[in-house]
Design an enzyme around this catalytic site. Structure first.
Site, PDB file in Angstrom:
ATOM      1  CD  GLU A 100      -2.809   1.020   2.551  1.00 43.72           C
ATOM      2  OE1 GLU A 100      -2.370   0.513   3.604  1.00 43.72           O
ATOM      3  OE2 GLU A 100      -3.974   1.442   2.431  1.00 43.72           O
ATOM      4  CE  LYS A 170      -7.635   0.825   3.182  1.00 44.94           C
ATOM      5  NZ  LYS A 170      -6.456   1.449   3.821  1.00 44.94           N
ATOM      6  CB  CYS A 211      -4.448  -2.015   4.230  1.00 47.35           C
ATOM      7  SG  CYS A 211      -3.477  -2.016   5.747  1.00 47.35           S
TER       8      CYS A 211
HETATM    9  N1  LIG Z   1      -3.649   1.139   5.931  1.00 45.41           N
HETATM   10  C1  LIG Z   1      -4.573   0.515   6.608  1.00 45.41           C
HETATM   11  O1  LIG Z   1      -5.669   0.276   6.146  1.00 45.41           O
HETATM   12  C2  LIG Z   1      -4.161   0.097   7.992  1.00 45.41           C
HETATM   13  C3  LIG Z   1      -5.053  -0.958   8.567  1.00 45.41           C
HETATM   14  C4  LIG Z   1      -4.665  -1.324   9.947  1.00 45.41           C
HETATM   15  O2  LIG Z   1      -3.597  -1.001  10.426  1.00 45.41           O
HETATM   16  C5  LIG Z   1      -5.615  -2.119  10.722  1.00 45.41           C
HETATM   17  O3  LIG Z   1      -5.329  -2.341  11.903  1.00 45.41           O
HETATM   18  O4  LIG Z   1      -6.635  -2.548  10.194  1.00 45.41           O
END
Ligand SMILES: NC(=O)CCC(=O)C(=O)O
Length: 332
Positions: A100, A170, A211
């Site tokens: 990411e 996303k 993520c």
């Molecule tokens: N960049 C993100 O989406 C981080 C996601 C994250 O750290 C989580 O705990 O879920």
């Protein structure tokens, strides 16, 4: 291993034979492999052919997860990614995947400054060129995308001809508040995507999440229901949620859905948003196949997607769901 070779020999300008296209499809028959290697050797040595080999992705392939340092300089980040794509090629990868925000620091105050058009911006164009130069598929991590006056966190996917074959925005924005530890609100600057994105590389079906998306089992289950075998999550967990949930969530998504899960983090930075690292590949049984440390590295993994069939046949949970009961309870 069977190598299916399609040869179109022509005589080149210098009077030498030239083979325009050779498609090599790896199956399971050792004798035929030797035969075809012999055939290629004869063509190259006796007829002085020049040969272009295009590897088709079958059930087995090597993926390289590029866990890279990301700094403030976008051009340097992109140059570093391209140089690691070349290294992964030398390491035998057929598919490479980035993290990411591989081209920009991860933070709401940065997204606007680093945002680009997709696919015409400089980061995308560099990925397109790299895919063509290396003859690789590239799952291009994410970049901040600017479109229709909005910003998105977007993953682009490139084929070896340098064409963008898919784009995922996303879907679940990272808005959390753990007092005294981490507060983050992606929705302060980003808009959410609204579409699942699947694509085929050879015979293998991939689904993409980014993520925080990996926390949402519904998305992974929809991909499984659409026959995906590999889910790829470019990510950037942090020093609070990383140790708690990064591995757990990937093993859960893999085990629940009997899919391979690949998650790619940036290397751990020493300031700003500190990424957890530990890029990982998990198999359809929930076993961690490969896991990186937290520094810059290439994590290779040899994936055999027929393991999805084994897991699905031997533990057939998708045919055993008691939706009759679940629906009755839900409708009460
Ligand atoms: N960049 C993100 O989406 C981080 C996601 C994250 O750290 C989580 O705990 O879920």
């Amino acid at each position: 291993m069977t190598i299916v070779v399609i040869l179109i020999p022509t005589v080149g300008k210098n009077g030498k034979y030239k083979v325009n296209h050779v498609n090599v499809n790896l199956l399971n028959d050792f004798v035929l492999t030797l035969f075809n290697i012999l055939l290629l050797k004869i063509l190259i040595n006796v007829f002085k052919c020049s040969v272009t080999i295009q590897t088709m992705i079958g059930n087995r392939f090597r993926i390289a997860l590029l866990q890279l340092n990301v700094g403030a300089d976008r051009s340097k980040n992109v140059e570093n990614a391209v140089s690691y794509i070349n290294k992964a090629k030398s390491g035998g990868a057929q598919i490479v995947a980035l993290s990411e925000c591989f081209n920009s620091p991860y933070g709401t105050k940065f997204f606007n400054d680093y945002a680009e058009n997709v696919p015409d911006g400089p980061s995308c164009q560099a990925l397109s060129k790299a895919a063509k130069a290396t003859n690789l598929y590239i799952i291009g991590g994410t970049i901040p995308e600017r479109a229709d006056g909005k910003l998105y966190n977007t993953c682009t996917i490139w084929n070896p001809q340098g064409q963008m074959i898919a784009k995922y925005r996303k879907m679940h924005l990272f808005d959390i508040d753990i007092p005294g530890r981490i507060t983050f609100k992606e929705s302060d600057s980003l808009s959410a995507g609204n579409e699942l994105v699947m694509f085929n590389i050879g015979t293998v079906k991939f689904g993409i999440g980014i993520c925080y998306d990996m926390r949402f089992e519904e998305l992974a289950k929809l991909y499984r229901q659409q026959q995906c075998q590999v889910l790829v999550y470019p990510g950037a967990f942090n020093m609070t949620t990383g140790p708690m949930h990064w591995e757990l969530l990937q093993r859960s998504r893999a085990n629940d859905n009997q899919v391979f899960v690949c998650a790619i983090s940036p290397a751990r930075a020493d300031r700003g948003y500190i990424a957890w690292g530990h890029s990982q590949v998990t198999d359809p049984w929930g076993k961690v196949l490969a896991k990186a440390g937290h520094e810059e590295e290439i994590l290779y993994s040899d994936i055999n997607v027929s393991e999805c069939d084994d897991a699905r046949q031997q533990i057939p949970i998708f045919a055993q769901r008691r939706v009759d009961i679940y629906n009755t309870v839900l409708n009460k």
